[in-house]
Scaffold this motif. Structure first.
Motif, PDB file in Angstrom:
ATOM      1  N   VAL A   1       2.544   5.927   8.340  1.00 42.76           N
ATOM      2  CA  VAL A   1       2.515   4.992   9.470  1.00 42.76           C
ATOM      3  C   VAL A   1       2.053   3.593   9.071  1.00 42.76           C
ATOM      4  CG1 VAL A   1       2.093   6.873  11.073  1.00 42.76           C
ATOM      5  CG2 VAL A   1       0.150   5.647  10.109  1.00 42.76           C
ATOM      6  N   ALA A   2       1.513   3.415   7.865  1.00 43.10           N
ATOM      7  CA  ALA A   2       1.016   2.100   7.455  1.00 43.10           C
ATOM      8  C   ALA A   2       2.170   1.110   7.363  1.00 43.10           C
ATOM      9  CB  ALA A   2       0.312   2.195   6.103  1.00 43.10           C
ATOM     10  N   PRO A   3       2.012  -0.110   7.890  1.00 47.78           N
ATOM     11  CA  PRO A   3       3.097  -1.093   7.820  1.00 47.78           C
ATOM     12  C   PRO A   3       3.371  -1.567   6.397  1.00 47.78           C
ATOM     13  CG  PRO A   3       1.108  -2.076   8.736  1.00 47.78           C
ATOM     14  CD  PRO A   3       0.857  -0.612   8.647  1.00 47.78           C
ATOM     15  N   ARG A   4       2.367  -1.603   5.551  1.00 47.05           N
ATOM     16  CA  ARG A   4       2.575  -2.007   4.161  1.00 47.05           C
ATOM     17  C   ARG A   4       1.382  -1.559   3.320  1.00 47.05           C
ATOM     18  NH1 ARG A   4       0.136  -6.853   2.383  1.00 47.05           N
ATOM     19  NH2 ARG A   4       1.794  -7.034   0.850  1.00 47.05           N
ATOM     20  N   VAL A   5       1.578  -1.539   2.012  1.00 50.07           N
ATOM     21  CA  VAL A   5       0.509  -1.204   1.083  1.00 50.07           C
ATOM     22  C   VAL A   5       0.313  -2.399   0.153  1.00 50.07           C
ATOM     23  CG1 VAL A   5      -0.319   0.392  -0.684  1.00 50.07           C
ATOM     24  CG2 VAL A   5       1.147   1.235   1.155  1.00 50.07           C
ATOM     25  N   PRO A   6      -0.674  -3.240   0.421  1.00 49.35           N
ATOM     26  CA  PRO A   6      -0.878  -4.408  -0.440  1.00 49.35           C
ATOM     27  C   PRO A   6      -1.403  -3.998  -1.810  1.00 49.35           C
ATOM     28  CG  PRO A   6      -2.662  -4.225   1.155  1.00 49.35           C
ATOM     29  CD  PRO A   6      -1.657  -3.173   1.515  1.00 49.35           C
ATOM     30  N   ARG A   7      -0.944  -4.722  -2.848  1.00 45.86           N
ATOM     31  CA  ARG A   7      -1.405  -4.487  -4.217  1.00 45.86           C
ATOM     32  C   ARG A   7      -1.321  -3.006  -4.562  1.00 45.86           C
ATOM     33  NH1 ARG A   7      -4.102  -8.640  -6.550  1.00 45.86           N
ATOM     34  NH2 ARG A   7      -5.307  -7.179  -7.844  1.00 45.86           N
ATOM     35  N   ALA A   8      -0.095  -2.479  -4.490  1.00 44.83           N
ATOM     36  CA  ALA A   8       0.107  -1.035  -4.649  1.00 44.83           C
ATOM     37  C   ALA A   8      -0.367  -0.544  -6.011  1.00 44.83           C
ATOM     38  CB  ALA A   8       1.579  -0.695  -4.450  1.00 44.83           C
ATOM     39  N   GLY A   9      -0.121  -1.313  -7.076  1.00 50.03           N
ATOM     40  CA  GLY A   9      -0.543  -0.890  -8.409  1.00 50.03           C
ATOM     41  C   GLY A   9      -2.052  -0.775  -8.518  1.00 50.03           C
TER      42      GLY A   9
END
Length: 413
Positions: free
Chosen positions: A282-290
């Motif tokens: 449900v998260a709109p985005r994942v910042p700094r995925a690495g």
């Protein structure tokens, strides 16, 4: 933006009917796997005793690991949907025929070993194909959500599958359980037939299958992100694809928590993993995925050590939940990063490599679990698992391409 991204609707994956059809097929397939392997083990125990169960299961596991890379080549050469549908149909037919054979005669080890062998060969083709489908179903920005949904699917299947298998084995024996597994594969097949995929543009395959396999491995080795990411996936999954479950049994026995205590810790792990999958769905985005992936692995490493040193069952349950949460986040992010970074023409081969890392490396640790616990205690085993996760996190932070990796932002119409 690629042609694939333009062609696909920009809608959340959990509201995309095409993605949901794939998820239904995947869930039914995983549940079928669970029921089949439990039924196979049950039948092997009745036919030859406990000592023969491992042999029968190994007959299927070995070809699956050996042929996994070839399955990735087939998925890229002929298209993942076509390969997934064909291999699913073969699995369904084999298991239903086995159910008929078991209904007509008592189980024999040679028959069970033959079924396991055929299933393992076909599974080596099916798994890379069905795993390579998500980038062909939705936009790159939705892949983290799809991987989260996939995690929920696995948790649901692993929770419901054993209950279904147990009930059917009691009511209808091994032949009934085989029949149920076959029906689940049939549902998976019927749903896969309704899934639509985007075509991949590019030159036709002109090399031999062996040449395409070499080309795929060369592609992974030379890719600035995929090469270190595959190593991270292999390291992070070594413990948490199976050995930790064995270690948990031995930890509970060593500390006197019994089967009930072991069940509480295992359930807490599942709850944490489910929470991570739901969060990323449900998260709109994942910042700094690495960086988030590396941080999750650091958390997993610390919690693994903490679980091994837990002074009480309550503390162990807390650490179990935290391990499920952090390892679930890491698994979802590594999967999304791998599929986002891969050229669509190589998706089958890259998926086969990552799947092999997940399924192929974990068994290496199984013999070491009992030896380590017997010589140095369960705490040392979990500390070793923490060290392996720490190594994976260190690699994620040390390689700039991994540390700075990002997932595409979500943009809705």
């Amino acid at each position: 933006m690629s042609a694939q991204d333009v062609a696909l609707p920009a809608r959340p994956a959990y509201r995309d009917a095409n993605v949901l059809r794939w998820l239904t097929a995947y869930t039914s397939s995983v549940a079928g796997d669970v029921v089949f392997f439990l039924a196979l083990s049950w039948a092997a125990t009745r036919a030859g005793g406990p000592s023969q169960v491992g042999l029968v299961v190994a007959v299927g596991a070995v070809p699956r690991a050996v042929l996994m890379l070839g399955g990735g080549v087939a998925a890229d050469r002929f298209g993942p949907r076509r390969v997934a549908v064909l291999s699913d149909a073969v699995r369904c037919a084999v298991i239903l025929l086995a159910a008929v054979a078991l209904a007509l005669a008592p189980p024999h080890l040679w028959l069970l070993a033959l079924v396991a062998l055929i299933f393992g060969v076909v599974d080596a083709v099916f798994m890379p194909a069905v795993g390579a489908l998500p980038p062909r179903l939705t936009t790159a920005g939705q892949l983290a959500r799809v991987q989260g949904m996939r995690g929920l699917s696995v948790r649901l299947s692993n929770a419901v599958g054993p209950l279904v298998a147990g009930a059917v084995l009691v009511a209808g024996g091994a032949e009934g359980a085989f029949a149920v597994a076959g029906v689940l594969f049939a549902v998976s097949l019927a749903t896969l037939l309704t899934v639509r995929v985007t075509p991949v543009s590019g030159p036709p395959h002109r090399d031999s299958a062996r040449g395409e396999l070499r080309d795929g491995l060369r592609y992974v080795r030379r890719h600035r992100l995929l090469a270190p990411l595959v190593v991270v996936i292999g390291l992070s999954e070594m413990c948490f694809s199976g050995p930790v479950a064995t270690g948990l049994v031995l930890l509970a026995d060593e500390r006197g928590w019994g089967a009930v205590g072991m069940g509480w810790v295992a359930s807490a792990f599942s709850v944490g993993a489910t929470a991570s999958a739901l969060l990323l769905t449900v998260a709109p985005r994942v910042p700094r995925a690495g960086a988030a992936m590396a941080a999750s692995l650091l958390g997993t490493a610390a919690c693994a050590v903490g679980l091994g040193q837990a002074p009480s069952l309550t503390t162990a349950v807390v650490f179990g939940a935290l391990i499920g949460l952090t390892s679930g986040l890491a698994t979802t992010l590594t999967g999304a990063l791998a599929q986002t970074a891969t050229d669509p023409r190589y998706l089958g081969r890259v998926t086969s490599v990552t799947t092999l890392c997940t399924l192929g490396l974990a068994p290496v640790l199984f013999p070491a679990v009992g030896i380590t616990v017997e010589l140095w205690g369960a705490g040392t085993f979990f500390a070793g698992c923490g060290a392996i996760c720490l190594l994976a996190a260190g690699l994620g932070l040390a390689v700039p391409a991994l540390r700075r990796a990002e997932l595409p932002s979500l943009k809705f119409a």
